[in-house]
Scaffold this motif. Structure first.
Motif, PDB file in Angstrom:
ATOM      1  N   GLU A 150      59.976 -47.822  21.116  1.00 44.61           N
ATOM      2  CA  GLU A 150      59.303 -46.526  21.246  1.00 44.61           C
ATOM      3  C   GLU A 150      58.468 -46.468  22.527  1.00 44.61           C
ATOM      4  O   GLU A 150      58.456 -45.468  23.233  1.00 44.61           O
ATOM      5  CB  GLU A 150      58.405 -46.249  20.039  1.00 44.61           C
ATOM      6  CG  GLU A 150      59.137 -45.981  18.756  1.00 44.61           C
ATOM      7  CD  GLU A 150      59.819 -44.624  18.714  1.00 44.61           C
ATOM      8  OE1 GLU A 150      59.301 -43.656  19.305  1.00 44.61           O
ATOM      9  OE2 GLU A 150      60.871 -44.546  18.063  1.00 44.61           O
ATOM     10  N   ASP A 178      60.697 -46.003  25.444  1.00 54.60           N
ATOM     11  CA  ASP A 178      61.157 -44.606  25.496  1.00 54.60           C
ATOM     12  C   ASP A 178      60.066 -43.693  26.052  1.00 54.60           C
ATOM     13  O   ASP A 178      60.340 -42.808  26.868  1.00 54.60           O
ATOM     14  CB  ASP A 178      61.576 -44.115  24.103  1.00 54.60           C
ATOM     15  CG  ASP A 178      62.852 -44.777  23.590  1.00 54.60           C
ATOM     16  OD1 ASP A 178      63.560 -45.433  24.384  1.00 54.60           O
ATOM     17  OD2 ASP A 178      63.129 -44.651  22.377  1.00 54.60           O
ATOM     18  N   ILE A 179      58.832 -43.893  25.612  1.00 55.10           N
ATOM     19  CA  ILE A 179      57.715 -43.082  26.106  1.00 55.10           C
ATOM     20  C   ILE A 179      57.533 -43.301  27.605  1.00 55.10           C
ATOM     21  O   ILE A 179      57.352 -42.341  28.365  1.00 55.10           O
ATOM     22  CB  ILE A 179      56.419 -43.407  25.338  1.00 55.10           C
ATOM     23  CG1 ILE A 179      56.522 -42.909  23.889  1.00 55.10           C
ATOM     24  CG2 ILE A 179      55.196 -42.780  26.022  1.00 55.10           C
ATOM     25  CD1 ILE A 179      55.405 -43.398  22.985  1.00 55.10           C
ATOM     26  N   GLN A 180      57.581 -44.541  28.053  1.00 52.75           N
ATOM     27  CA  GLN A 180      57.409 -44.830  29.483  1.00 52.75           C
ATOM     28  C   GLN A 180      58.556 -44.254  30.304  1.00 52.75           C
ATOM     29  O   GLN A 180      58.331 -43.776  31.424  1.00 52.75           O
ATOM     30  CB  GLN A 180      57.287 -46.338  29.728  1.00 52.75           C
ATOM     31  CG  GLN A 180      55.969 -46.877  29.246  1.00 52.75           C
ATOM     32  CD  GLN A 180      55.713 -48.306  29.661  1.00 52.75           C
ATOM     33  OE1 GLN A 180      54.779 -48.542  30.400  1.00 52.75           O
ATOM     34  NE2 GLN A 180      56.518 -49.233  29.198  1.00 52.75           N
ATOM     35  N   ARG A 212      60.057 -41.553  29.666  1.00 53.95           N
ATOM     36  CA  ARG A 212      59.829 -40.102  29.703  1.00 53.95           C
ATOM     37  C   ARG A 212      58.592 -39.728  30.512  1.00 53.95           C
ATOM     38  O   ARG A 212      58.607 -38.785  31.291  1.00 53.95           O
ATOM     39  CB  ARG A 212      59.705 -39.573  28.270  1.00 53.95           C
ATOM     40  CG  ARG A 212      59.582 -38.062  28.188  1.00 53.95           C
ATOM     41  CD  ARG A 212      59.271 -37.564  26.796  1.00 53.95           C
ATOM     42  NE  ARG A 212      57.918 -37.983  26.453  1.00 53.95           N
ATOM     43  CZ  ARG A 212      57.534 -38.331  25.222  1.00 53.95           C
ATOM     44  NH1 ARG A 212      58.386 -38.331  24.229  1.00 53.95           N
ATOM     45  NH2 ARG A 212      56.293 -38.691  24.991  1.00 53.95           N
ATOM     46  N   ASP A 213      57.478 -40.477  30.310  1.00 57.46           N
ATOM     47  CA  ASP A 213      56.180 -40.056  30.847  1.00 57.46           C
ATOM     48  C   ASP A 213      55.571 -40.984  31.888  1.00 57.46           C
ATOM     49  O   ASP A 213      54.463 -40.743  32.338  1.00 57.46           O
ATOM     50  CB  ASP A 213      55.171 -39.910  29.693  1.00 57.46           C
ATOM     51  CG  ASP A 213      55.571 -38.820  28.723  1.00 57.46           C
ATOM     52  OD1 ASP A 213      56.033 -37.758  29.197  1.00 57.46           O
ATOM     53  OD2 ASP A 213      55.438 -39.020  27.511  1.00 57.46           O
ATOM     54  N   ILE A 232      52.356 -46.580  30.904  1.00 57.79           N
ATOM     55  CA  ILE A 232      51.284 -46.542  29.918  1.00 57.79           C
ATOM     56  C   ILE A 232      50.218 -47.520  30.406  1.00 57.79           C
ATOM     57  O   ILE A 232      50.517 -48.680  30.693  1.00 57.79           O
ATOM     58  CB  ILE A 232      51.795 -46.944  28.517  1.00 57.79           C
ATOM     59  CG1 ILE A 232      52.780 -45.884  28.010  1.00 57.79           C
ATOM     60  CG2 ILE A 232      50.635 -47.123  27.543  1.00 57.79           C
ATOM     61  CD1 ILE A 232      53.496 -46.271  26.721  1.00 57.79           C
ATOM     62  N   VAL A 258      48.778 -45.229  24.352  1.00 60.13           N
ATOM     63  CA  VAL A 258      49.334 -44.986  23.029  1.00 60.13           C
ATOM     64  C   VAL A 258      48.418 -45.653  22.019  1.00 60.13           C
ATOM     65  O   VAL A 258      47.699 -46.604  22.333  1.00 60.13           O
ATOM     66  CB  VAL A 258      50.781 -45.512  22.865  1.00 60.13           C
ATOM     67  CG1 VAL A 258      51.744 -44.753  23.759  1.00 60.13           C
ATOM     68  CG2 VAL A 258      50.867 -47.007  23.094  1.00 60.13           C
ATOM     69  N   LEU A 268      49.597 -40.487  24.935  1.00 57.17           N
ATOM     70  CA  LEU A 268      51.015 -40.139  25.000  1.00 57.17           C
ATOM     71  C   LEU A 268      51.670 -40.127  23.625  1.00 57.17           C
ATOM     72  O   LEU A 268      52.676 -39.452  23.420  1.00 57.17           O
ATOM     73  CB  LEU A 268      51.764 -41.134  25.895  1.00 57.17           C
ATOM     74  CG  LEU A 268      51.386 -41.119  27.367  1.00 57.17           C
ATOM     75  CD1 LEU A 268      52.059 -42.259  28.100  1.00 57.17           C
ATOM     76  CD2 LEU A 268      51.761 -39.786  27.987  1.00 57.17           C
ATOM     77  N   GLY A 269      51.132 -40.904  22.699  1.00 60.61           N
ATOM     78  CA  GLY A 269      51.748 -40.938  21.377  1.00 60.61           C
ATOM     79  C   GLY A 269      50.998 -41.831  20.415  1.00 60.61           C
ATOM     80  O   GLY A 269      50.149 -42.631  20.809  1.00 60.61           O
ATOM     81  N   HIS A 317      54.037 -37.491  20.908  1.00 65.34           N
ATOM     82  CA  HIS A 317      55.082 -38.347  20.353  1.00 65.34           C
ATOM     83  C   HIS A 317      54.486 -39.083  19.148  1.00 65.34           C
ATOM     84  O   HIS A 317      53.432 -39.687  19.251  1.00 65.34           O
ATOM     85  CB  HIS A 317      55.548 -39.353  21.413  1.00 65.34           C
ATOM     86  CG  HIS A 317      56.639 -40.235  20.938  1.00 65.34           C
ATOM     87  ND1 HIS A 317      57.957 -39.904  21.097  1.00 65.34           N
ATOM     88  CD2 HIS A 317      56.614 -41.420  20.283  1.00 65.34           C
ATOM     89  CE1 HIS A 317      58.694 -40.856  20.575  1.00 65.34           C
ATOM     90  NE2 HIS A 317      57.904 -41.790  20.077  1.00 65.34           N
TER      91      HIS A 317
END
Length: 166
Positions: free
Chosen positions: A26, A29-31, A33-34, A37, A93, A122-123, A156
């Motif tokens: 996860e 995936d976040i990194q 996209r955004d 972190i 996160v 971010l999530g 997220h």
């Protein structure tokens, strides 16, 4: 196993591997996209069960928010490596065991806001859930948290499939 069911994903070795692997995926995936972190925020014992492992595997610094009830040798409510101060725009996160009322998330958000006023979340990645908490209820509880400044209007949220009755 001699632990609260909601901690099983973090304490039982077979479950911990799956739990950590899914959270690391996860985060990747976040990194993707955004972007980068800057830190991972956890609270109390439940966060410290897997937070350091994930921090190590992802090479992302860890920020520990102390629980209200912790008796500690430290007077700090937020602990982190001072290198985090060098990040101008902080994105992070939160990893937590589960969500119920949202009070823990409010506390994390307030403490992070005080230590890192421009930080944006971010999530939120949960590794357990109460059996009565539907996906919709979890999302609504997270949306109701006022102290967290989210990077996106719709943050997220990782919601695990495992459920516990405790």
């Amino acid at each position: 196993m001699s632990c609260a069911n909601y901690l099983r994903p973090a304490l039982r070795l077979e479950d911990r591997r799956e739990c950590v692997d899914s959270i690391v995926k996860e985060i990747q995936d976040i990194q993707n996209r955004d972007g980068k972190i800057d830190f991972i925020a956890v609270i109390g014992v439940s966060g410290l069960l897997i937070g350091p492992i994930i921090s190590y595997l992802t090479n992302i610094p860890l920020v520990v928010v102390r629980s209200n009830d912790n008796k500690s040798h430290s007077s700090r409510t937020v602990e982190y490596d001072s290198s985090i101060n060098s990040f101008r725009t902080k994105k992070y996160v939160i990893i937590d065991d589960l969500v119920d009322s949202g009070a823990t998330l409010e506390r994390i958000g307030a403490e992070i806001d005080e230590s890192f006023p421009k930080a944006k979340c971010l999530g939120i990645l949960f590794y357990s859930r109460l059996f009565w908490m539907t996906d919709e209820k979890i999302r609504n509880t997270v949306k109701a948290v006022k102290s967290i400044r989210f990077f996106h209007n719709v943050p997220h949220i990782m919601i695990p499939n495992n459920c516990t009755e405790e």
